[in-house]
Design a protein around this motif. Structure first.
Motif, PDB file in Angstrom:
ATOM      1  N   LEU A 198     -18.401   5.067   5.425  1.00 58.15           N
ATOM      2  CA  LEU A 198     -18.126   4.004   4.458  1.00 58.15           C
ATOM      3  C   LEU A 198     -17.604   2.749   5.147  1.00 58.15           C
ATOM      4  O   LEU A 198     -17.945   1.626   4.748  1.00 58.15           O
ATOM      5  CB  LEU A 198     -17.117   4.489   3.408  1.00 58.15           C
ATOM      6  CG  LEU A 198     -17.609   5.553   2.428  1.00 58.15           C
ATOM      7  CD1 LEU A 198     -16.479   5.983   1.500  1.00 58.15           C
ATOM      8  CD2 LEU A 198     -18.789   5.046   1.603  1.00 58.15           C
ATOM      9  N   GLU A 199     -16.799   2.927   6.181  1.00 59.30           N
ATOM     10  CA  GLU A 199     -16.280   1.756   6.890  1.00 59.30           C
ATOM     11  C   GLU A 199     -17.419   0.950   7.518  1.00 59.30           C
ATOM     12  O   GLU A 199     -17.357  -0.282   7.579  1.00 59.30           O
ATOM     13  CB  GLU A 199     -15.278   2.188   7.962  1.00 59.30           C
ATOM     14  CG  GLU A 199     -14.591   1.009   8.631  1.00 59.30           C
ATOM     15  CD  GLU A 199     -13.408   1.404   9.500  1.00 59.30           C
ATOM     16  OE1 GLU A 199     -12.789   0.497  10.097  1.00 59.30           O
ATOM     17  OE2 GLU A 199     -13.093   2.607   9.585  1.00 59.30           O
ATOM     18  N   ARG A 200     -18.467   1.624   7.946  1.00 61.97           N
ATOM     19  CA  ARG A 200     -19.609   0.927   8.543  1.00 61.97           C
ATOM     20  C   ARG A 200     -20.316   0.023   7.541  1.00 61.97           C
ATOM     21  O   ARG A 200     -20.995  -0.926   7.943  1.00 61.97           O
ATOM     22  CB  ARG A 200     -20.604   1.941   9.110  1.00 61.97           C
ATOM     23  CG  ARG A 200     -20.075   2.718  10.309  1.00 61.97           C
ATOM     24  CD  ARG A 200     -21.167   3.558  10.952  1.00 61.97           C
ATOM     25  NE  ARG A 200     -20.617   4.412  12.006  1.00 61.97           N
ATOM     26  CZ  ARG A 200     -20.362   5.704  11.860  1.00 61.97           C
ATOM     27  NH1 ARG A 200     -20.634   6.296  10.708  1.00 61.97           N
ATOM     28  NH2 ARG A 200     -19.857   6.406  12.851  1.00 61.97           N
ATOM     29  N   ILE A 201     -20.186   0.292   6.252  1.00 58.11           N
ATOM     30  CA  ILE A 201     -20.833  -0.554   5.242  1.00 58.11           C
ATOM     31  C   ILE A 201     -19.820  -1.445   4.512  1.00 58.11           C
ATOM     32  O   ILE A 201     -20.117  -2.005   3.467  1.00 58.11           O
ATOM     33  CB  ILE A 201     -21.646   0.279   4.233  1.00 58.11           C
ATOM     34  CG1 ILE A 201     -20.742   1.226   3.434  1.00 58.11           C
ATOM     35  CG2 ILE A 201     -22.756   1.039   4.935  1.00 58.11           C
ATOM     36  CD1 ILE A 201     -21.441   1.863   2.242  1.00 58.11           C
ATOM     37  N   GLY A 202     -18.613  -1.562   5.076  1.00 52.81           N
ATOM     38  CA  GLY A 202     -17.648  -2.528   4.551  1.00 52.81           C
ATOM     39  C   GLY A 202     -16.695  -2.015   3.502  1.00 52.81           C
ATOM     40  O   GLY A 202     -16.106  -2.794   2.750  1.00 52.81           O
ATOM     41  N   ILE A 203     -16.500  -0.686   3.460  1.00 49.38           N
ATOM     42  CA  ILE A 203     -15.612  -0.084   2.459  1.00 49.38           C
ATOM     43  C   ILE A 203     -14.628   0.847   3.168  1.00 49.38           C
ATOM     44  O   ILE A 203     -15.034   1.718   3.941  1.00 49.38           O
ATOM     45  CB  ILE A 203     -16.426   0.675   1.395  1.00 49.38           C
ATOM     46  CG1 ILE A 203     -17.243  -0.329   0.562  1.00 49.38           C
ATOM     47  CG2 ILE A 203     -15.528   1.512   0.496  1.00 49.38           C
ATOM     48  CD1 ILE A 203     -18.214   0.306  -0.403  1.00 49.38           C
ATOM     49  N   ILE A 204     -13.328   0.671   2.891  1.00 48.50           N
ATOM     50  CA  ILE A 204     -12.278   1.467   3.530  1.00 48.50           C
ATOM     51  C   ILE A 204     -11.771   2.520   2.549  1.00 48.50           C
ATOM     52  O   ILE A 204     -11.190   2.196   1.509  1.00 48.50           O
ATOM     53  CB  ILE A 204     -11.098   0.578   3.977  1.00 48.50           C
ATOM     54  CG1 ILE A 204     -11.593  -0.576   4.869  1.00 48.50           C
ATOM     55  CG2 ILE A 204     -10.040   1.416   4.687  1.00 48.50           C
ATOM     56  CD1 ILE A 204     -12.237  -0.136   6.161  1.00 48.50           C
ATOM     57  N   ALA A 205     -12.011   3.794   2.859  1.00 48.81           N
ATOM     58  CA  ALA A 205     -11.550   4.904   2.012  1.00 48.81           C
ATOM     59  C   ALA A 205     -10.056   5.128   2.220  1.00 48.81           C
ATOM     60  O   ALA A 205      -9.586   5.211   3.354  1.00 48.81           O
ATOM     61  CB  ALA A 205     -12.329   6.164   2.354  1.00 48.81           C
ATOM     62  N   LEU A 206      -9.318   5.222   1.118  1.00 47.18           N
ATOM     63  CA  LEU A 206      -7.869   5.440   1.188  1.00 47.18           C
ATOM     64  C   LEU A 206      -7.469   6.847   0.745  1.00 47.18           C
ATOM     65  O   LEU A 206      -6.567   7.447   1.316  1.00 47.18           O
ATOM     66  CB  LEU A 206      -7.131   4.418   0.320  1.00 47.18           C
ATOM     67  CG  LEU A 206      -7.276   2.946   0.704  1.00 47.18           C
ATOM     68  CD1 LEU A 206      -6.455   2.082  -0.245  1.00 47.18           C
ATOM     69  CD2 LEU A 206      -6.841   2.710   2.146  1.00 47.18           C
ATOM     70  N   SER A 207      -8.100   7.357  -0.303  1.00 44.59           N
ATOM     71  CA  SER A 207      -7.783   8.701  -0.789  1.00 44.59           C
ATOM     72  C   SER A 207      -8.926   9.199  -1.652  1.00 44.59           C
ATOM     73  O   SER A 207      -9.877   8.462  -1.942  1.00 44.59           O
ATOM     74  CB  SER A 207      -6.462   8.713  -1.574  1.00 44.59           C
ATOM     75  OG  SER A 207      -6.594   8.011  -2.799  1.00 44.59           O
ATOM     76  N   TRP A 208      -8.804  10.460  -2.077  1.00 46.76           N
ATOM     77  CA  TRP A 208      -9.909  11.126  -2.767  1.00 46.76           C
ATOM     78  C   TRP A 208      -9.441  11.655  -4.116  1.00 46.76           C
ATOM     79  O   TRP A 208      -8.430  12.351  -4.203  1.00 46.76           O
ATOM     80  CB  TRP A 208     -10.456  12.262  -1.903  1.00 46.76           C
ATOM     81  CG  TRP A 208     -10.756  11.803  -0.505  1.00 46.76           C
ATOM     82  CD1 TRP A 208      -9.959  11.961   0.597  1.00 46.76           C
ATOM     83  CD2 TRP A 208     -11.909  11.069  -0.069  1.00 46.76           C
ATOM     84  NE1 TRP A 208     -10.550  11.376   1.695  1.00 46.76           N
ATOM     85  CE2 TRP A 208     -11.754  10.822   1.326  1.00 46.76           C
ATOM     86  CE3 TRP A 208     -13.058  10.607  -0.708  1.00 46.76           C
ATOM     87  CZ2 TRP A 208     -12.692  10.132   2.079  1.00 46.76           C
ATOM     88  CZ3 TRP A 208     -14.002   9.928   0.046  1.00 46.76           C
ATOM     89  CH2 TRP A 208     -13.821   9.689   1.408  1.00 46.76           C
ATOM     90  N   TYR A 209     -10.205  11.348  -5.142  1.00 52.77           N
ATOM     91  CA  TYR A 209      -9.915  11.792  -6.505  1.00 52.77           C
ATOM     92  C   TYR A 209     -10.849  12.952  -6.877  1.00 52.77           C
ATOM     93  O   TYR A 209     -11.945  13.083  -6.337  1.00 52.77           O
ATOM     94  CB  TYR A 209     -10.136  10.651  -7.502  1.00 52.77           C
ATOM     95  CG  TYR A 209      -9.053   9.597  -7.550  1.00 52.77           C
ATOM     96  CD1 TYR A 209      -7.971   9.593  -6.668  1.00 52.77           C
ATOM     97  CD2 TYR A 209      -9.113   8.575  -8.495  1.00 52.77           C
ATOM     98  CE1 TYR A 209      -6.993   8.613  -6.721  1.00 52.77           C
ATOM     99  CE2 TYR A 209      -8.135   7.594  -8.576  1.00 52.77           C
ATOM    100  CZ  TYR A 209      -7.081   7.607  -7.685  1.00 52.77           C
ATOM    101  OH  TYR A 209      -6.113   6.626  -7.754  1.00 52.77           O
ATOM    102  N   ASP A 210     -10.414  13.758  -7.840  1.00 56.94           N
ATOM    103  CA  ASP A 210     -11.255  14.819  -8.378  1.00 56.94           C
ATOM    104  C   ASP A 210     -12.191  14.254  -9.444  1.00 56.94           C
ATOM    105  O   ASP A 210     -11.833  13.323 -10.176  1.00 56.94           O
ATOM    106  CB  ASP A 210     -10.406  15.918  -9.016  1.00 56.94           C
ATOM    107  CG  ASP A 210      -9.839  16.876  -7.975  1.00 56.94           C
ATOM    108  OD1 ASP A 210     -10.087  16.668  -6.771  1.00 56.94           O
ATOM    109  OD2 ASP A 210      -9.147  17.837  -8.379  1.00 56.94           O
TER     110      ASP A 210
END
Length: 333
Positions: free
Chosen positions: A140-152
């Protein structure tokens, strides 16, 4: 002795001292407040909305409102595909996305979308909080989006306008899917006719007969009132795709280390809140649709369904990196 050079030296020292004090004052001045816009497809009282509002509240408190976030719930800023593009461009600052629409953009998201991969919710959370989450965050970072956490997002099952008990019952039925090659191939493998549609168009499409069914979790089925027009819910639980709470890489690059740490901590805490709210909402939603007269068809044996998924795995997990991730997830205990 001529006093002029001495006086000039005194004046120069005084000027330098004043400039230094001014620089200290400037560096100590509070940074200008940042106004952030956030996207959420669900209503504010949905578990994801509850989690996002907790996130924005914590960030505001911990930055003394230097970062002020406002979440636009109920897809006010567009549907998910549009919001993903806006996030990549930096016109949306943060969002909660389902991972399936990233399948064509971030290869590792295909792994957690694979049908019948996870044994249960606990297995999914262990994977996404560990190796799967790390791999997806890199993509995701490669396409310009920074993941912070994961939801159900719960286990996804089929709901239809006529009963479905076996894969043979799906043959030829038009089933709404998300905009993803993997989801299209998954439905084709089951014998259905996959029909990509925006989520907001599902109710009217079911009502008018454009589609014969869709697939989603209990809260989505109930909160959208899809149960009013698709009265059969078959618990295939074919997919348990997590969701991501993320920020735009363009915003992220402008933050300092302290601010980044605040966002990450707040996001992880919000995930705990969202997951707890999700479990409760799932229970309540199932009770509500059952009380409304929906026919729940329990699928206890999923082997005939999962046996049809071999071509899907061969296509989407053939790459050595993805195949290794599938093995790693299956071996988690």
């Amino acid at each position: 002795m001529d006093p002029t050079p001495w006086r000039r030296g005194r004046l120069l020292l005084a000027a330098l001292a004043t400039a230094a004090l001014g620089a200290i004052g400037l560096s100590a001045a509070p940074a200008a407040a940042q106004e952030w816009r956030g996207w959420n497809i669900h209503a504010a009282d949905y578990p994801n909305g509850i989690g996002m509002d907790a996130f924005t509240r914590m960030v505001g408190e911990r930055t003394s409102n230097r970062i002020r976030m406002r979440t636009f719930h109920s897809a006010q800023l567009g549907q998910q595909d549009e919001a993903i593009q806006q996030m990549r461009l930096g016109t949306i600052d943060f969002a909660n996305f389902n991972l399936s629409p990233f399948n064509n953009l971030a290869p590792t998201t295909n792994v957690v979308t694979l049908p019948f991969l996870f044994r249960d919710v606990g297995h999914m959370q262990q994977a996404i909080d560990g190796p799967a989450g790390e791999a997806i965050a890199q993509d995701l970072e490669r396409i310009g989006i920074i993941a912070l956490s994961w939801y159900d997002a719960g286990a996804r099952s089929l709901y239809t306008t006529r009963p479905v008990r076996t894969p043979a019952d799906l043959r030829g039925m038009k089933i709404r899917v998300q905009t993803s090659d993997l989801w299209i191939d998954l439905m084709r493998a089951l014998g259905a006719n996959p029909t990509p549609l925006p989520f907001g168009e599902v109710f009217t499409s079911l009502q008018s007969g454009v589609i014969d069914g869709a697939e989603n979790n209990w809260p989505s089925y109930e909160s959208t009132r899809h149960f009013e027009v698709a009265r059969y819910y078959s618990t295939t639980e074919h997919s348990n795709v997590p969701e991501v709470l993320a920020v735009s890489a363009q915003r992220w690059r402008r933050l300092n280390d302290q601010e980044r740490a605040i966002l990450r901590d707040a996001a992880r805490e919000s995930a705990t809140i969202q997951r707890r709210a999700w479990a409760e909402r799932e229970r309540v939603s199932r009770e509500r649709v059952a009380a409304a007269g929906v026919t729940v068809i329990e699928i206890s044996d999923r082997a005939p369904w999962s046996a049809l998924m071999e071509p899907v795995y061969a296509k989407y997990a053939a790459d050595a990196r993805l195949a290794a991730l599938v093995r790693q997830i299956r071996e988690l205990r």
